[in-house]
Design a protein around this motif. Structure first.
Motif, PDB file in Angstrom:
ATOM      1  N   LYS A 193      19.437  54.593   8.473  1.00  0.00           N
ATOM      2  CA  LYS A 193      20.713  55.015   9.063  1.00  0.00           C
ATOM      3  C   LYS A 193      21.160  54.111  10.201  1.00  0.00           C
ATOM      4  CE  LYS A 193      20.755  58.699   6.416  1.00  0.00           C
ATOM      5  NZ  LYS A 193      19.398  58.579   5.836  1.00  0.00           N
ATOM      6  N   ALA A 194      20.216  53.610  11.009  1.00  0.00           N
ATOM      7  CA  ALA A 194      20.595  52.841  12.192  1.00  0.00           C
ATOM      8  C   ALA A 194      21.170  51.475  11.843  1.00  0.00           C
ATOM      9  CB  ALA A 194      19.390  52.674  13.109  1.00  0.00           C
ATOM     10  N   GLY A 195      20.757  50.894  10.726  1.00  0.00           N
ATOM     11  CA  GLY A 195      21.198  49.547  10.373  1.00  0.00           C
ATOM     12  C   GLY A 195      20.361  48.483  11.061  1.00  0.00           C
ATOM     13  N   ASN A 196      20.385  47.279  10.529  1.00  0.00           N
ATOM     14  CA  ASN A 196      19.557  46.169  11.012  1.00  0.00           C
ATOM     15  C   ASN A 196      20.337  45.259  11.959  1.00  0.00           C
ATOM     16  OD1 ASN A 196      16.930  45.960   9.039  1.00  0.00           O
ATOM     17  ND2 ASN A 196      18.674  46.885   8.002  1.00  0.00           N
ATOM     18  N   VAL A 197      19.648  44.800  13.009  1.00  0.00           N
ATOM     19  CA  VAL A 197      20.263  43.847  13.918  1.00  0.00           C
ATOM     20  C   VAL A 197      20.149  42.447  13.322  1.00  0.00           C
ATOM     21  CG1 VAL A 197      19.825  45.227  15.966  1.00  0.00           C
ATOM     22  CG2 VAL A 197      18.105  43.576  15.208  1.00  0.00           C
ATOM     23  N   LEU A 198      20.961  41.536  13.816  1.00  0.00           N
ATOM     24  CA  LEU A 198      20.966  40.163  13.321  1.00  0.00           C
ATOM     25  C   LEU A 198      19.772  39.389  13.871  1.00  0.00           C
ATOM     26  CD1 LEU A 198      22.704  38.116  11.652  1.00  0.00           C
ATOM     27  CD2 LEU A 198      23.648  37.365  13.841  1.00  0.00           C
ATOM     28  N   ALA A 199      19.152  38.589  13.013  1.00  0.00           N
ATOM     29  CA  ALA A 199      18.071  37.701  13.429  1.00  0.00           C
ATOM     30  C   ALA A 199      18.342  36.306  12.878  1.00  0.00           C
ATOM     31  CB  ALA A 199      16.725  38.218  12.941  1.00  0.00           C
ATOM     32  N   ALA A 200      17.779  35.292  13.541  1.00  0.00           N
ATOM     33  CA  ALA A 200      18.010  33.901  13.121  1.00  0.00           C
ATOM     34  C   ALA A 200      16.780  33.064  13.463  1.00  0.00           C
ATOM     35  CB  ALA A 200      19.261  33.346  13.802  1.00  0.00           C
ATOM     36  N   TRP A 201      15.641  33.432  12.905  1.00  0.00           N
ATOM     37  CA  TRP A 201      14.415  32.710  13.195  1.00  0.00           C
ATOM     38  C   TRP A 201      14.408  31.365  12.475  1.00  0.00           C
ATOM     39  CZ3 TRP A 201       9.517  36.293  13.430  1.00  0.00           C
ATOM     40  CH2 TRP A 201       9.793  37.400  14.253  1.00  0.00           C
ATOM     41  N   TYR A 202      13.836  30.363  13.128  1.00  0.00           N
ATOM     42  CA  TYR A 202      13.692  29.054  12.482  1.00  0.00           C
ATOM     43  C   TYR A 202      12.533  28.305  13.126  1.00  0.00           C
ATOM     44  CZ  TYR A 202      15.995  26.845  16.557  1.00  0.00           C
ATOM     45  OH  TYR A 202      16.310  26.396  17.820  1.00  0.00           O
ATOM     46  N   ILE A 205      10.029  21.303  15.744  1.00  0.00           N
ATOM     47  CA  ILE A 205       8.889  20.546  16.238  1.00  0.00           C
ATOM     48  C   ILE A 205       8.936  20.519  17.762  1.00  0.00           C
ATOM     49  CG2 ILE A 205       7.835  18.257  16.392  1.00  0.00           C
ATOM     50  CD1 ILE A 205       7.275  19.561  13.772  1.00  0.00           C
ATOM     51  N   LEU A 206       7.838  20.884  18.390  1.00  0.00           N
ATOM     52  CA  LEU A 206       7.719  20.840  19.840  1.00  0.00           C
ATOM     53  C   LEU A 206       6.361  20.236  20.175  1.00  0.00           C
ATOM     54  CD1 LEU A 206       8.837  21.632  22.652  1.00  0.00           C
ATOM     55  CD2 LEU A 206       7.577  23.790  22.414  1.00  0.00           C
ATOM     56  N   ASN A 207       6.391  19.101  20.888  1.00  0.00           N
ATOM     57  CA  ASN A 207       5.145  18.406  21.259  1.00  0.00           C
ATOM     58  C   ASN A 207       4.267  18.143  20.039  1.00  0.00           C
ATOM     59  OD1 ASN A 207       5.878  18.518  24.001  1.00  0.00           O
ATOM     60  ND2 ASN A 207       5.003  20.573  24.198  1.00  0.00           N
ATOM     61  N   ASN A 208       4.929  17.640  18.987  1.00  0.00           N
ATOM     62  CA  ASN A 208       4.241  17.292  17.741  1.00  0.00           C
ATOM     63  C   ASN A 208       3.577  18.493  17.062  1.00  0.00           C
ATOM     64  OD1 ASN A 208       4.825  14.469  17.903  1.00  0.00           O
ATOM     65  ND2 ASN A 208       3.189  14.261  19.440  1.00  0.00           N
ATOM     66  N   TRP A 209       4.149  19.683  17.290  1.00  0.00           N
ATOM     67  CA  TRP A 209       3.605  20.871  16.656  1.00  0.00           C
ATOM     68  C   TRP A 209       4.727  21.805  16.230  1.00  0.00           C
ATOM     69  CZ3 TRP A 209      -0.486  21.491  14.132  1.00  0.00           C
ATOM     70  CH2 TRP A 209      -0.974  22.753  13.809  1.00  0.00           C
ATOM     71  N   HIS A 210       4.405  22.739  15.317  1.00  0.00           N
ATOM     72  CA  HIS A 210       5.413  23.673  14.813  1.00  0.00           C
ATOM     73  C   HIS A 210       5.666  24.774  15.829  1.00  0.00           C
ATOM     74  CE1 HIS A 210       5.053  21.903  10.792  1.00  0.00           C
ATOM     75  NE2 HIS A 210       3.762  21.880  10.997  1.00  0.00           N
ATOM     76  N   LYS A 211       6.920  25.034  16.097  1.00  0.00           N
ATOM     77  CA  LYS A 211       7.291  26.129  16.992  1.00  0.00           C
ATOM     78  C   LYS A 211       8.181  27.103  16.225  1.00  0.00           C
ATOM     79  CE  LYS A 211       9.986  27.317  21.108  1.00  0.00           C
ATOM     80  NZ  LYS A 211       9.090  28.423  21.484  1.00  0.00           N
ATOM     81  N   LEU A 212       7.836  28.387  16.286  1.00  0.00           N
ATOM     82  CA  LEU A 212       8.660  29.422  15.685  1.00  0.00           C
ATOM     83  C   LEU A 212       9.638  29.930  16.733  1.00  0.00           C
ATOM     84  CD1 LEU A 212       9.359  31.303  13.348  1.00  0.00           C
ATOM     85  CD2 LEU A 212       7.527  32.844  14.130  1.00  0.00           C
ATOM     86  N   ASN A 213      10.911  29.674  16.504  1.00  0.00           N
ATOM     87  CA  ASN A 213      11.965  30.116  17.412  1.00  0.00           C
ATOM     88  C   ASN A 213      12.463  31.481  16.932  1.00  0.00           C
ATOM     89  OD1 ASN A 213      12.704  27.400  19.036  1.00  0.00           O
ATOM     90  ND2 ASN A 213      12.219  26.910  16.920  1.00  0.00           N
ATOM     91  N   GLN A 214      12.165  32.533  17.695  1.00  0.00           N
ATOM     92  CA  GLN A 214      12.493  33.898  17.294  1.00  0.00           C
ATOM     93  C   GLN A 214      13.813  34.315  17.948  1.00  0.00           C
ATOM     94  OE1 GLN A 214       8.087  34.741  18.306  1.00  0.00           O
ATOM     95  NE2 GLN A 214       8.699  36.507  17.093  1.00  0.00           N
ATOM     96  N   ILE A 215      14.887  33.944  17.294  1.00  0.00           N
ATOM     97  CA  ILE A 215      16.228  34.239  17.810  1.00  0.00           C
ATOM     98  C   ILE A 215      16.698  35.558  17.214  1.00  0.00           C
ATOM     99  CG2 ILE A 215      18.551  33.340  18.151  1.00  0.00           C
ATOM    100  CD1 ILE A 215      16.192  31.592  19.223  1.00  0.00           C
ATOM    101  N   GLY A 216      16.809  36.564  18.062  1.00  0.00           N
ATOM    102  CA  GLY A 216      17.056  37.906  17.544  1.00  0.00           C
ATOM    103  C   GLY A 216      15.731  38.470  17.058  1.00  0.00           C
ATOM    104  N   ALA A 217      15.620  39.767  16.946  1.00  0.00           N
ATOM    105  CA  ALA A 217      14.341  40.368  16.572  1.00  0.00           C
ATOM    106  C   ALA A 217      14.577  41.680  15.861  1.00  0.00           C
ATOM    107  CB  ALA A 217      13.492  40.587  17.821  1.00  0.00           C
ATOM    108  N   ALA A 218      13.475  42.311  15.473  1.00  0.00           N
ATOM    109  CA  ALA A 218      13.564  43.617  14.831  1.00  0.00           C
ATOM    110  C   ALA A 218      14.084  44.642  15.825  1.00  0.00           C
ATOM    111  CB  ALA A 218      12.193  44.030  14.317  1.00  0.00           C
ATOM    112  N   ASP A 219      14.702  45.677  15.294  1.00  0.00           N
ATOM    113  CA  ASP A 219      15.232  46.730  16.134  1.00  0.00           C
ATOM    114  C   ASP A 219      14.088  47.550  16.733  1.00  0.00           C
ATOM    115  OD1 ASP A 219      17.115  48.193  17.395  1.00  0.00           O
ATOM    116  OD2 ASP A 219      17.766  49.328  15.644  1.00  0.00           O
ATOM    117  N   ILE A 220      14.376  48.227  17.815  1.00  0.00           N
ATOM    118  CA  ILE A 220      13.404  49.095  18.466  1.00  0.00           C
ATOM    119  C   ILE A 220      13.983  50.509  18.489  1.00  0.00           C
ATOM    120  CG2 ILE A 220      12.154  49.574  20.611  1.00  0.00           C
ATOM    121  CD1 ILE A 220      12.439  46.619  21.307  1.00  0.00           C
TER     122      ILE A 220
END
Length: 401
Positions: A193-202, A205-220
């Motif tokens: 019923k509440a509906g989902n919020v927008l997320a844009a994870w991607y 590369i940061l310091n020669n390593w993979h970085k997960l950018n968590q833009i937006g998140a699951a609802d609380i």
């Protein structure tokens, strides 16, 4: 609205013992369990890799399989897939105490038994695992409808590049995440019923390593909010049940992704994306109304028909035994659900939709579908024996505490 009437003669192209609809974590676990139990299994997935949100959606965090109090609670295929996800490397959240024989105190007080993995490697290894176990995978295939006759579903109607066709089966597992089979078969259902919020994870590369950018998140849920939560990316929620809405949502997600990349590149010209989500990052949409509806108040509750356990990823302490009755509605004899479309309350949904719970319910659904004909009439003790033989611990009282 103008209506175009269509008429189809749909060929039945194949038959199997167990049809798994959806190739996310629940579908992977279900197909693997069913195949190992001796069934001829076909898995239908509309994307072109396995894993669903856990890979294509870049929600690449295998959330805890422990209770946060030093005790592992999820076992069997759930643990197997955990180890598969980090077969080649761990990207973040390395649970040293759990993987390197730490003390009980280190497990209780340190990092939980979770990990951030590489989504692409996990997808490839999952496909390899299913292939090795004889599962037939149909990628790029969308289920359009089902043929239901009284208390059984006889076939699904699907289409892909080859056209429109039908597949017949003995039992079917709805692991679509959206309870699509439940919906097509007109089995009692409920929506978020509440509906989902927008997320844009991607990934970048940061310091020669993979970085997960968590833009937006699951609802609380409201009752869990502290007042310090980040504001949603936009003031809009999404049902996840309209193709038109999902297309718009995906473009809004892309817009937010690009905006974040451009912003971060102002201070770091080396910040470039390496991977963006290829499916909408929708968490909760539709679920079955089963023979039992599971709630967060059921934590630490003993269920005689438990098929395994999972924890609460947001806080330490709660353990949930999972009643088999949450996986089916007795109205249809050959339908099981697994993953985020099992029968739960809205409050419980956020705890039961994640990877460990999906793997736990998927394994149980797969074994049940492979070994029994009339799901509501299953002697649960027989199913439980098979689960225990595969390493599953059913009840909290049986943990090594």
């Amino acid at each position: 609205m103008e209506i175009i009437h269509e008429s189809f003669d749909t060929p039945v192209v194949e038959e199997c013992d167990v049809l798994v609809a959806g190739g996310g974590i629940a579908g992977i676990a279900a197909a693997l369990a069913a195949a190992r139990a001796g069934a001829k299994v076909t898995l239908i997935e509309r994307s072109w890799i396995l894993g669903g949100l856990a890979t294509s959606g870049l929600i690449a965090i295998y959330l805890p399989i422990d209770d946060g109090m030093g005790h592992q609670v999820s076992f069997g295929i759930c643990q197997e897939l955990f180890m598969l996800s980090i077969k080649h490397l761990v990207e973040s959240r390395y649970p040293k105490a759990w993987l390197e024989n730490g003390t009980f105190e280190e497990k209780r007080d340190g990092k939980r038994f979770e990990v951030q993995y590489n989504a692409s490697l996990f997808a490839l290894e999952s496909e390899k695992l299913l292939n090795q176990n004889g599962v037939r995978i149909l990628y790029g295939t969308e289920i359009c409808d089902v043929k239901r006759d009284a208390d059984r579903i006889e076939a699904v109607i699907a289409q892909n590049k080859s056209g429109r066709f039908a597949i017949k089966f003995k039992n079917i597992i709805d692991a679509t995440g959206d309870a699509d089979i439940v919906h097509f078969a007109k089995v009692p259902e409920d929506t978020f019923k509440a509906g989902n919020v927008l997320a844009a994870w991607y990934f970048s590369i940061l310091n020669n390593w993979h970085k997960l950018n968590q833009i937006g998140a699951a609802d609380i849920p409201d009752e869990e909010k502290t007042g310090n939560e980040k504001k949603p990316l936009i003031d809009r929620r999404f049902t996840g049940l309209s193709g038109f809405e999902l297309s718009e949502m995906m473009q809004l997600s892309h817009e937010q992704t690009l905006r974040d990349i451009i912003f971060k590149r102002k201070s770091d010209p080396n910040h470039v994306p390496t991977l963006i989500a290829t499916i909408p990052q929708i968490r909760m949409t539709r679920k079955i109304v089963g023979e039992y509806t599971y709630d967060v108040a059921d934590e630490h509750k003993y269920f005689e028909d438990s098929i395994g356990m999972f924890s609460n990823w947001k806080k330490r302490g709660p353990v949930y035994e999972t009643p088999f009755r949450t996986l089916y509605n007795k109205e249809v004899k050959n339908l099981l659900t697994a993953g985020r479309n099992i029968s739960v309350t809205e409050h419980m949904w956020d705890a039961s939709r994640v990877i460990p719970a999906c793997a736990v319910t998927g394994e149980a659904a797969g074994i049940a579908a492979a070994c029994f004909d009339n799901i509501p009439e299953i002697d649960v003790k027989d199913l439980q024996k098979k689960l225990v033989a595969g390493g599953v611990v059913l009840h909290e009282k049986d943990l090594n505490i």
